[in-house]
Design a protein around this motif. Sequence first.
Motif, PDB file in Angstrom:
ATOM      1  N   THR A  96       0.865  -1.183  -0.078  1.00  0.00           N
ATOM      2  CA  THR A  96      -0.063  -0.025   0.183  1.00  0.00           C
ATOM      3  C   THR A  96       0.973   1.258  -0.106  1.00  0.00           C
ATOM      4  N   THR A 130      -3.498   3.611  -2.003  1.00  0.00           N
ATOM      5  CA  THR A 130      -3.701   2.769  -2.867  1.00  0.00           C
ATOM      6  C   THR A 130      -3.060   1.359  -2.529  1.00  0.00           C
ATOM      7  N   SER A 131      -4.028   0.336  -2.461  1.00  0.00           N
ATOM      8  CA  SER A 131      -3.352  -0.821  -2.473  1.00  0.00           C
ATOM      9  C   SER A 131      -3.307  -1.722  -3.740  1.00  0.00           C
ATOM     10  N   SER A 132      -2.103  -2.530  -4.077  1.00  0.00           N
ATOM     11  CA  SER A 132      -1.962  -3.212  -5.158  1.00  0.00           C
ATOM     12  C   SER A 132      -2.713  -4.584  -5.156  1.00  0.00           C
ATOM     13  N   SER A 188      -5.947  -4.991  -4.715  1.00  0.00           N
ATOM     14  CA  SER A 188      -6.984  -5.088  -5.782  1.00  0.00           C
ATOM     15  C   SER A 188      -7.121  -3.615  -6.427  1.00  0.00           C
ATOM     16  N   SER A 189      -7.583  -3.834  -7.682  1.00  0.00           N
ATOM     17  CA  SER A 189      -7.766  -2.339  -8.261  1.00  0.00           C
ATOM     18  C   SER A 189      -8.673  -1.506  -7.607  1.00  0.00           C
ATOM     19  N   GLY A 190      -9.706  -2.151  -6.943  1.00  0.00           N
ATOM     20  CA  GLY A 190     -10.617  -1.232  -6.352  1.00  0.00           C
ATOM     21  C   GLY A 190     -10.290  -0.654  -4.990  1.00  0.00           C
ATOM     22  N   TYR A 191      -9.086  -1.194  -4.580  1.00  0.00           N
ATOM     23  CA  TYR A 191      -8.573  -0.655  -3.241  1.00  0.00           C
ATOM     24  C   TYR A 191      -7.829   0.676  -3.320  1.00  0.00           C
ATOM     25  N   THR A 192      -8.601   1.606  -3.437  1.00  0.00           N
ATOM     26  CA  THR A 192      -7.833   3.254  -3.472  1.00  0.00           C
ATOM     27  C   THR A 192      -9.014   4.112  -2.732  1.00  0.00           C
TER      28      THR A 192
END
Length: 788
Positions: A577, A629-631, A633-637
């Motif tokens: 993250t 932003t976490s890598s 998941s693409s929705g984890y921002t």
Amino acid sequence: MMMKLISKMLTVAGAVLAGIGLGVFGNTVVGEAYYTDPGTVLSHAPQGLKVKDQNYFTVPGDLKDTAGKTVINSGDVIKGTNADGVRLTTYGVVDAHGAVWSSEPNFDLSRNQRASMWVYANGGMTDSDLPGAGFAFVLQKSGSNVISGSGESLGVWGVDPQSTSSKTPIASTAIPNSWALEFDTHANQTIPSLGWNLSDSGPDAFDIGEVGTSNGETTFNGWGFDSTNEKQVTQQIKGQHIAMGYPNDNDTYYTKGPVSGYNGYFSSLKVMPRNPGNYYYYGQKHEGLLRDGADNSFISDGAWHHITIDYTAPTGDSTEGTMMYSFDDQNPSTGAKKNTQWFAKEKIDLTKMGLTTKNSKVYWGFTGSTGAPTNSNQAAGYGTETSMVVFEQVPNQAEVNATTDLKDEKTGDSADSTHPIGGNDRVKLTYKLNYENGENPWSEIKSSLNLPANIDWDQGQITYSDGSEGSTLNTSSISNNKLDVSVNALSDARKQAVITLEGKAKNVSAQDVANTTYFSGKNAIATATSNTFEINPRSFSMSIDKDSRNINVNANTPAKITGTFSANDTKVTAENTKVAARLTSKDGTVTDIDSDKIPIVKNGDGSYSFTIPVDKVPAGDTAVDVVATSSVSSGYTDEDTAKLHGGTVTFGATSGKIIFKKTVLTGKGTTISRDDSNGPWSLNVDSSLASGAWTLSARTTGMHSVNVPSQALDGNLIYKNGDDVTTLNTVDSPIMTSPQSTGTPTETNIASDWTNDSGILLDVNGGAVSDDYIGEITWTLGSVPKVN
């Protein structure tokens, strides 16, 4: 059509205590409780004011009617638990005259006024046991013990003179110089037939209004209010209704007839009619007419209904004000405002009440009445009802209102049915209490705040519009989503109080329904109703800490912004993250802070904290946009914002050159004062420092001859403050230090307290040569940290 059946329990005296009604709506049977005993009715009232011991009202035991007759007053003020109530009439008491008037003529029609109250009416609930007759809100200038008649007159309108002359003025039997808003619970629409026996069937025709025809049928018409264009429109008078008018104005009445009739018999044999002749009867003009289209008993239905009456005074040379009134505009169970079909706005002419804008004060109050004694074919309570009033705002006291708003600080949106709050988002709840008008302050204000659920509140405060000292709220004392607060009195001098609570939404899926908070004062009550909203949980969320959302710091000094992020997914770590930030200063300069400069630490609860170092805060306001932003998941921002306020200190306006008085040198040393003949010298320092204090120093290279620049003055510029004297030279010398900053922008004239013997002066030695001299002072501003 709704039909209701009612069973009644009677006391020994025959007064009705309560009943149970069954209402049939389509195929659904609904059970409802109806109360007619005044004490029981009042115990079920919504929250209201304690008015009995406030000297608002005069309640004489006897009233003088407009015919000069003394009648017993059925009205009084009753103490209750939730509120005190004004009773006008009681079920089962026939031919009642009730009136409760203000103790003074203090309803001033040259000023805006408001009355806010709950009303209750309930009487017979079957076709053979109709209620009656109704009650009225009245303005008048005749005194505090007046009444007109019972029955259809409602205690304020004219009394049918039962005359054989069409010229008999019925208006003269009404309360003089009056205006009334009637709540008529018994439609009086009987057109007498030939052979009318007035003693058996008294006047009962006020509600025929203006008789017309529609599709070949007779109609009884009044004037309704068209909200689309705010004009009057013809409307039929049907069943129970609300309307306004001028009781002692001849234009209020329509003379009808004559009809052949008589007034009883000379003897019990009923052979010789008494006073046979052609009798007239009367219809009444109805303006601002409100009624139920289905002809239901929408007033005397055994429920409390809210009324708001707002009067707007004339402007300029006009003698016409505006009266707005609405019925059933709040929910009696919750206090929440609601849309209502019963609303009107009508002109009110002061001249029809014998008033001018300079002679504009009247008594205000309520009148009520019941019908004449029943005949053998009618139920015992026919034409009677229990009618009561509970006040929220009393005219002439304090006109107030309250609002509430819950804002998601991350999105900036106010929470409602279309704007959910995100889980873990910071939120701010605001209540605003406003004093609009009145003769007295809104005092002794208390509330138990109905707070939205599923939010962890961590701070709160009360502030006031006049800058007076507020208070901090103890959020740890919140219990069952309620917080008790006390608010200082509001008045023309202090118009508003703002209650603010801040917290963090729980990361859950939940819905919070609308709820109402009461703000109850000694002389007024206001309510504020929240919106229904949802909380949508976030799989991954980030938020800036409350103490970092707005940071006041002096310009060119470092600052730190802290926050946290968390996720339902345990795969999210500090390693996968990143947190980045962008600063946008007041002048548009953009500065990026890369993620490798933002350290992340894991907390014990599984969340992560981060710190954003800002090495140098720009002057003015700077927006800080933070993105995590976490890598995984693409929705984890997620993102959030903060503000930095870089305080500065600068020189402001100055009067320019310092000029010293012309002085004849005598070979002796002397101190020369400033020449302030054109006004004192000034130099302003403008400070917006967030903390600490500013310092001012001065230096100079001395004074030299205007004609011979190389010739220095034998003397020095000095700064004198009391007994302290500082000689200015080429090194910065401290002149003054400001008080500690409160964060409020200030402007300081450093020379505001200088005299002929203080401030910048010129100290001349005995060897000085006469000439014109000039010099330069360099002023320097600095700041020092806050001293704890």
